[in-house]
Design an enzyme around this catalytic site. Structure first.
Site, PDB file in Angstrom:
ATOM      1  N   ASP A   1       1.045  -1.033  -0.241  1.00 23.98           N
ATOM      2  CA  ASP A   1      -0.166   0.012   0.270  1.00 23.98           C
ATOM      3  C   ASP A   1       0.807   1.366  -0.104  1.00 23.98           C
ATOM      4  O   ASP A   1       0.088   1.544  -0.494  1.00 23.98           O
ATOM      5  CB  ASP A   1      -0.977  -0.029   1.512  1.00 23.98           C
ATOM      6  CG  ASP A   1      -2.118   1.140   0.429  1.00 23.98           C
ATOM      7  OD1 ASP A   1      -2.323   0.709  -0.111  1.00 23.98           O
ATOM      8  OD2 ASP A   1      -2.266   1.422   2.183  1.00 23.98           O
TER       9      ASP A   1
ATOM     10  N   LEU B   1      -8.440   5.133   1.151  1.00 23.39           N
ATOM     11  CA  LEU B   1      -8.472   6.341   0.411  1.00 23.39           C
ATOM     12  C   LEU B   1      -7.050   6.531  -0.944  1.00 23.39           C
ATOM     13  O   LEU B   1      -6.762   7.293  -1.248  1.00 23.39           O
ATOM     14  CB  LEU B   1      -9.056   7.680   1.237  1.00 23.39           C
ATOM     15  CG  LEU B   1     -10.121   7.915   1.063  1.00 23.39           C
ATOM     16  CD1 LEU B   1     -10.956   8.625   2.508  1.00 23.39           C
ATOM     17  CD2 LEU B   1     -11.411   7.837   0.136  1.00 23.39           C
ATOM     18  N   ARG B   2      -6.079   6.063  -0.046  1.00 22.97           N
ATOM     19  CA  ARG B   2      -5.161   6.122  -1.365  1.00 22.97           C
ATOM     20  C   ARG B   2      -5.202   6.246  -2.281  1.00 22.97           C
ATOM     21  O   ARG B   2      -4.306   6.803  -2.741  1.00 22.97           O
ATOM     22  CB  ARG B   2      -4.075   5.653  -0.047  1.00 22.97           C
ATOM     23  CG  ARG B   2      -2.721   6.119  -0.362  1.00 22.97           C
ATOM     24  CD  ARG B   2      -1.160   4.905   0.654  1.00 22.97           C
ATOM     25  NE  ARG B   2      -1.466   6.471   1.986  1.00 22.97           N
ATOM     26  CZ  ARG B   2      -1.190   5.378   2.775  1.00 22.97           C
ATOM     27  NH1 ARG B   2      -0.853   3.690   3.515  1.00 22.97           N
ATOM     28  NH2 ARG B   2      -1.198   5.584   4.331  1.00 22.97           N
ATOM     29  N   GLY B   3      -5.920   5.071  -2.644  1.00 24.97           N
ATOM     30  CA  GLY B   3      -6.114   4.356  -4.055  1.00 24.97           C
ATOM     31  C   GLY B   3      -6.517   6.162  -5.152  1.00 24.97           C
ATOM     32  O   GLY B   3      -5.813   6.305  -5.562  1.00 24.97           O
TER      33      GLY B   3
ATOM     34  N   THR C   1      -4.006   9.005  -4.492  1.00 22.14           N
ATOM     35  CA  THR C   1      -2.513   8.164  -5.726  1.00 22.14           C
ATOM     36  C   THR C   1      -3.572   8.714  -6.861  1.00 22.14           C
ATOM     37  O   THR C   1      -2.300   8.652  -8.003  1.00 22.14           O
ATOM     38  CB  THR C   1      -2.583   7.465  -5.383  1.00 22.14           C
ATOM     39  OG1 THR C   1      -2.034   7.175  -3.856  1.00 22.14           O
ATOM     40  CG2 THR C   1      -1.138   6.736  -6.112  1.00 22.14           C
TER      41      THR C   1
END
Lengths: 558, 333
Positions: free
Chosen positions: B190, B271-273, B276
């Protein structure tokens, strides 16, 4: 492997050591091997072993010397000057060392750094042991002394003058794009994916041409390159020539010079010849070994991933400090060192007439920790006819559930299958679940039930895993109708006796185990077997996955 | 010899694009390259070192500080002149010890001069640059934990052997490995902004071209470098231009909506998806001179930005790439 080829390989290595990357020599200790390594003596290789630390390789502070002298003493690393390095017992090379040696081999020569050539002597016994893939990919040449008798060989001495002349010719050798094309094509046909292989083969062909005094690379040189560089890397056998295979036309838009080179070489070699040469140099049982070998190599690369030695210097539960010199992986225990030095301070200060703390090399203490080792779950799966008829699908389902559990716990898994009259280590210990799943899906069924052989293979896998510091557990999935004995003869009684014998050996070795009865009706014989193994027997109809994993978890002390 | 030029690498466009995007916006947070051996993974990373624009740093500073006042106290930097140095690309080898990574008590000075001094480790040297881990999937767990912590906070905190030291450690993590040999923990996965899969080229012409260029680079180094340096320089200029343009690239509500609905459809954790995906698309837009993030940009970076973030069924054969591609056609037609 014929002696001529060995001799050629050694000569080429001496002609151009650094561009060939090095030599992977697979041989047990023998006078013959000594003859081969002795022939390389003019290259004055410096010997390293697999437990070498970073300071010795790359240089650093010489702690003992520093303390004795009272001023910093630095050592220069073995790899700092490049040159030829000989690694003995390369099959035990840990992944970390392999990575660093690989980096040194990849190193681009620049100011103050020279190229390195590595001779890896691999004494691996079976197909499970071998050179880490990271190194095997970077070393150009491969030699195996299996099947070569002392009488076939002759002393080998290459005159230095001849080598110097060959090196001079090498520098003047013209560039030949068509040779490169052919090498790349044959690599593709042999299923060699790495881009390093054709490059190394090209350098090998060049060295061969220079050594033989050819004005340019000839078909003969290409054949030598294919034999020495491609044979052991092949992962696919190309269709042999009797299956008529039309050569695909090869357009060459980049260079218009193609027809010209064809004219230069009227005896231009069709690509098949190269592939044939590599094929002739292949070990006969290649296809049978391929699957196992690739898995084995992957396993080797796992190395010290996380299942390293039980007594670690890095992490885990602390153990008492021990006398020693801090080096790579070993950290100084400062307090213990000072404590060891303290009683002597009055004496030492009066002798040295200083008012500083005087610490001598003998005072150094290093930290030790006890590490909990990685677990490896070895499935011994019965894929015999009776099993296949009844419960194969359920057994596979159960294993998949256990695999998912193992994934969550980051355990390693291994797969032993037995059917017909033999047992195979289908998947050596790995963390790659995808691989385990793939192997499991492709399991063929049918044949007798060599339960004893299956248990034996599982036990040896367990012992190997334990020697690497892992904690093995064996899970046997069978319907228990053993009918093939250890000497591969049919017969229920002998087979059952053999199975019980191996089961006792498993109990004696202290490897945890569990028997899962996959038969339609529970077999009393399996209960007896489980007792002999010192384990319990679960019947699959009752053994729901959570129950199974709880039982395994208890065994592994999770 | 100088490293193989970046622009001379044949094919592997997804990997090259991912590396360029992180060069434009280091905040994207690293690249993970998974693939077979000998497919040019490490060549690309080494080439990146020569490609990247140099950084301005304080001469004597061990953590490459950009301003003299940023130099950490413990380093007692005496030489505060500014110099330009190449963007650091630091190798983190397998089997490395914790001391080497975080830094530790400088034993040499402690023993010979009786001083308690800190010897900076790899994390210090990688500050403002790249940290490259080959075979990242074989890295030992305790080193991985350490990296996770630092990669998240951007700061390395050392509390050991009587030292208490902190220094900035902001770097782009580049990892490579072969998935057949072991898997990466989801936590570490991740942290990588983008992940790409590389494989050996399947057609003969491309393979011949690869070997040809590599061979030419070894044989006729000067000539080959001269031939490609111009293209590398052009690419460097483009990266610099894109860095300037990056803050000006707009992301409309439509684009944000696209990001969110794609991630929702894929069921990616956290929410990192989305973040990024948006950052990478913005960097791509800047790279291509667009002033707004378009759906086309999103579509191109979505596989790299999302394929490693899907909740994974360890026994799923199809792989995440196919899943991302399927949802892409459904959600962002």
């Amino acid at each position: 492997m014929p002696w001529d080829r060995v001799r050629l390989a050694l000569t080429l290595l001496m002609v151009d050591p650094c561009r060939l990357g090095g030599l992977w020599l697979r041989a047990r200790a023998s006078p013959l091997r000594d003859r081969v390594t002795g022939a390389l003596a003019p290259m004055s290789p410096r010997k390293i072993h697999t437990a070498i630390d970073d300071t010795a390789l790359f240089g650093g502070l010489d702690l003992a010397g520093t303390l004795a002298a009272g001023r910093p003493v630095h050592t220069r690393g073995l790899l700092a000057d490049g040159g030829v390095v000989l690694l003995s017992m390369a099959e035990r090379c840990p992944a970390g060392l392999a990575a660093r040696l690989g980096q040194a081999l990849d190193c681009i020569p620049s100011e103050g750094r020279a190229r390195t050539c590595l001779i890896a002597v691999d004494e691996g016994a079976g197909s499970e042991e071998g050179l880490p893939q990271a190194l095997a990919d970077r070393l150009g040449l491969f030699l195996s002394l299996d099947g070569l008798a002392w009488a076939d060989t002759a002393p080998l001495a290459v005159p230095e003058a001849a080598l110097a002349a060959a090196r001079a010719r090498l520098a003047l050798l013209p560039h030949d794009p068509s040779a490169l094309d052919r090498l790349v094509e044959s690599a593709a046909q042999l299923g060699i994916d790495s881009a390093r292989a054709p490059l190394l083969a090209l350098n090998c062909a060049r060295a061969a041409a220079a050594w033989r005094g050819h004005p340019q690379i000839t078909p003969e040189d290409l054949v030598a390159a294919a034999e020495l560089v491609y044979a052991h890397r092949a992962t696919a056998l190309p269709p042999s020539e009797d299956e008529a295979q039309p050569t695909p036309p090869r357009p060459d838009p980049a260079t218009g010079s193609e027809p010209e080179t064809e004219q230069d070489q009227p005896d231009a070699l069709p690509d098949e010849t190269l592939v044939e040469a590599a094929r002739a140099a292949l070990p006969p049982d290649l296809m049978a070994r391929l699957a196992g070998l690739r898995g084995a190599k992957a396993m080797r690369a796992q190395g010290s991933g996380a299942g390293s030695a039980n007594n670690s210097f890095v992490r885990g539960r602390p153990l008492p400090a021990r006398r020693g010199t801090p080096g790579s992986g070993q950290r100084i225990d400062l307090v213990a060192t000072l404590r060891a030095a303290a009683p002597w301070q009055v004496l030492r200060q009066s002798m040295r007439r200083g008012d500083r703390l005087v610490i001598l090399p003998g005072d150094m203490r290093i930290r030790r920790h006890e590490e909990r080792s990685t677990r490896v779950l070895i499935f011994a799966v019965d894929t015999s006819g009776s099993q296949a008829m009844t419960r194969m699908a359920e057994a596979k389902g159960a294993i998949e559930l256990l695999l998912a559990e193992a994934y969550a716990r980051r355990d390693h898994v291994a797969l032993v299958t037995f059917r017909g009259d033999t047992a195979d280590l289908t998947l050596p210990p790995t963390r790659s679940l995808v691989q385990a799943k793939r192997r499991l899906a492709g399991l063929p069924g049918g044949g007798g039930t060599p339960l004893a052989a299956g248990l034996q293979t599982a036990l040896s896998a367990a012992q190997q895993a334990r020697s690497k510091g892992m904690t093995p557990v064996i899970a046997v999935l069978t319907d228990g109708r053993a009918n093939i004995s250890l000497d591969r003869r049919p017969g229920r009684e002998a087979a059952a006796a053999d199975a019980t014998r191996i089961a006792r050996a498993i109990a004696a070795s202290g490897v945890g185990s569990i028997v899962i009865d996959t038969g339609v009706r529970p077999q009393p014989a399996l209960d007896a077997l489980a007792r002999a193994m010192g384990s319990e027997c679960l019947a699959l109809p009752r053994a729901r996955a959570p129950q199974l994993s709880a039982a395994l978890g208890a065994l592994m002390g999770a | 010899m100088t490293p193989f030029p970046f622009s001379a690498i044949v094919g592997q466009d997804e990997m090259k694009l991912a590396l360029i995007l992180t060069a434009i916006d280091p905040g994207i947070g690293g690249v993970l390259v998974f693939g077979d051996r000998g497919t040019g993974k490490s060549t690309a990373v080494r080439a990146l070192a020569a490609l990247l624009p140099p950084i301005e740093a304080v001469e004597g500073c061990p953590v490459n500080s950009a301003r003299p006042e940023d130099c950490p106290d413990w380093a007692s930097v005496t030489d505060k002149r500014m110099t330009t140095r190449p963007t650091p690309i630091i190798d983190l080898p397998l089997g490395v010890t914790e001391d080497r990574v975080t830094g530790a008590l400088d034993i040499e000075r402690a023993l010979t001069r009786g001083e308690k001094a800190f010897q900076p480790g790899l994390l210090a040297r990688a500050n403002r640059g790249y940290l490259y881990i080959d075979e990242v999937n074989l890295l030992e767990d305790h080193i991985v934990d350490l990296l996770l912590d630092v990669a998240q906070s951007g700061e390395n905190l050392v509390e050991r052997e009587g030292l208490s030291i902190r220094h900035p450690a902001r770097f782009v993590l580049v990892g490579s490995g072969n998935p057949e040999e072991g898997e990466l923990r989801p936590q570490l996965l991740d942290r990588f902004g983008l992940s790409v899969e590389v494989s050996s080229p399947k057609d003969i012409e491309t393979r011949i071209e690869v070997i040809k260029r590599r061979d030419a680079w070894e044989r006729d180094h000067e000539g080959f470098m001269a031939e490609w340096q111009r293209q590398d320089a052009a690419l460097r200029e483009a990266i610099l231009r894109a860095r300037v343009a990056l803050p000006l690239v707009r992301a409309s509500n439509v684009a944000l909506h696209d990001c969110a609905s794609l991630c929702l459809a894929l069921g990616s954790d956290g929410l990192r998806g989305e973040l990024t995906l948006l950052r990478a698309a913005r960097a791509l837009a800047a790279h291509e001179g667009a002033d707004e993030v378009s759906r086309g940009h999103l579509r191109r970076v979505a596989p790299s930005a999302l394929r490693h973030r899907l909740r994974r069924d360890p026994l799923d054969e199809a792989g995440s790439t196919a899943r991302v591609a399927r949802h892409l056609t459904e959600v962002l037609p």
